[in-house]
Design an enzyme around this catalytic site. Sequence first.
Site, PDB file in Angstrom:
ATOM      1  N   ASP A  91      -3.133   4.026   4.994  1.00 56.81           N
ATOM      2  CA  ASP A  91      -2.216   4.514   3.942  1.00 56.81           C
ATOM      3  C   ASP A  91      -2.849   4.637   2.549  1.00 56.81           C
ATOM      4  O   ASP A  91      -2.253   4.205   1.553  1.00 56.81           O
ATOM      5  CB  ASP A  91      -0.980   3.607   3.866  1.00 56.81           C
ATOM      6  N   HIS A 136       7.173   9.885   5.656  1.00 60.20           N
ATOM      7  CA  HIS A 136       8.621   9.744   5.822  1.00 60.20           C
ATOM      8  C   HIS A 136       9.374  11.049   5.570  1.00 60.20           C
ATOM      9  O   HIS A 136       9.018  11.801   4.660  1.00 60.20           O
ATOM     10  CB  HIS A 136       9.155   8.700   4.833  1.00 60.20           C
ATOM     11  N   LYS A 139       2.941   8.009  10.511  1.00 58.73           N
ATOM     12  CA  LYS A 139       3.928   7.027  10.984  1.00 58.73           C
ATOM     13  C   LYS A 139       5.102   6.965  10.016  1.00 58.73           C
ATOM     14  O   LYS A 139       4.996   7.409   8.873  1.00 58.73           O
ATOM     15  CB  LYS A 139       3.283   5.645  11.103  1.00 58.73           C
ATOM     16  N   CYS A 160       1.432  -2.772   5.453  1.00 61.69           N
ATOM     17  CA  CYS A 160       0.862  -1.928   6.504  1.00 61.69           C
ATOM     18  C   CYS A 160      -0.491  -2.419   7.002  1.00 61.69           C
ATOM     19  O   CYS A 160      -0.778  -2.304   8.190  1.00 61.69           O
ATOM     20  CB  CYS A 160       0.838  -0.479   6.045  1.00 61.69           C
TER      21      CYS A 160
HETATM   22  C1  VGL Z   1       3.954   0.434   3.002  1.00 66.81           C
HETATM   23  C2  VGL Z   1       5.965  -0.350   2.232  1.00 66.81           C
HETATM   24  C3  VGL Z   1       6.609   0.764   2.722  1.00 66.81           C
HETATM   25  C4  VGL Z   1       2.471   0.236   3.145  1.00 66.81           C
HETATM   26  C5  VGL Z   1       4.578   1.559   3.498  1.00 66.81           C
HETATM   27  O1  VGL Z   1       1.734   1.223   3.323  1.00 66.81           O
HETATM   28  O2  VGL Z   1       2.033  -0.939   3.081  1.00 66.81           O
HETATM   29  N1  VGL Z   1       4.657  -0.513   2.383  1.00 66.81           N
HETATM   30  N2  VGL Z   1       5.909   1.715   3.344  1.00 66.81           N
HETATM   31 ZN    ZN Z   2       6.807   3.559   3.868  1.00 65.22          ZN
END
Ligand code: VGL
Ligand code: ZN
Length: 203
Positions: free
Chosen positions: A8, A48, A106, A151
């Site tokens: 991410d 998302h 995801k 994540c």
């Molecule tokens: C994440 C919160 C919500 C992350 C993703 O990448 O850690 N944290 N969505």
């Molecule tokens: Zn998220």
Amino acid sequence: MKALLLIDIQNDFLPGGALAVADGDEIVPIVNRWMSEFEFVVATQDWHPADHGSFVSQHAANHVGEIIRLDGLDQIVWPDHCVQGSQGAEFASGLNVQGIHHVVQKGTDRLIDSYSGFFDNARRKATNLEAYLRNHDVDELHVMGLATDYCVKFTVLDALDLGFKVTLHTEGIRGVELNAGDCALAIEEMKSAGALMTQEITK
Ligand code: VGL
Ligand code: ZN
């Protein structure tokens, strides 16, 4: 075979982004330097729909950080972030995207969040990450990315559970830290589950 797994590393998790991780931008040059050392580089993207059930915009009565129920699971309310196709969902501007061989997205189902790159939070569905890695004979993962306490943590725990050898590059992770100490705790959890840790390697 080893692979570098990048979690991410997207604009919304960098300073100025919708769900900014403090100093998240510091990892970008570190990750870029490591990329050339790996034959396989796989990256996840939080991805998302605009009406995702974790978004504060969908819960006018709740604040960011509150815990609600979403389709039978506890869910933290987050600022709207990483909306499919938005600039915030793109890989960090400075990231060497040419060095990435495969991308796994995801969090695409609005009714269930997905912190791990392998499964959604209820393990209802798998992404194609495990299959991709096995098809390429990957049995060892080197992990960097955002965010340490969400994540990164859940991806590492699932990877260990699935039998991969995991090294967490502590120099290449940063966390949300909703509560002080969350990142240290997450690192302890990953270590206890069997992840190896790099020290402050400067590469
Ligand atoms: C994440 C919160 C919500 C992350 C993703 O990448 O850690 N944290 N969505
Ligand atoms: Zn998220």
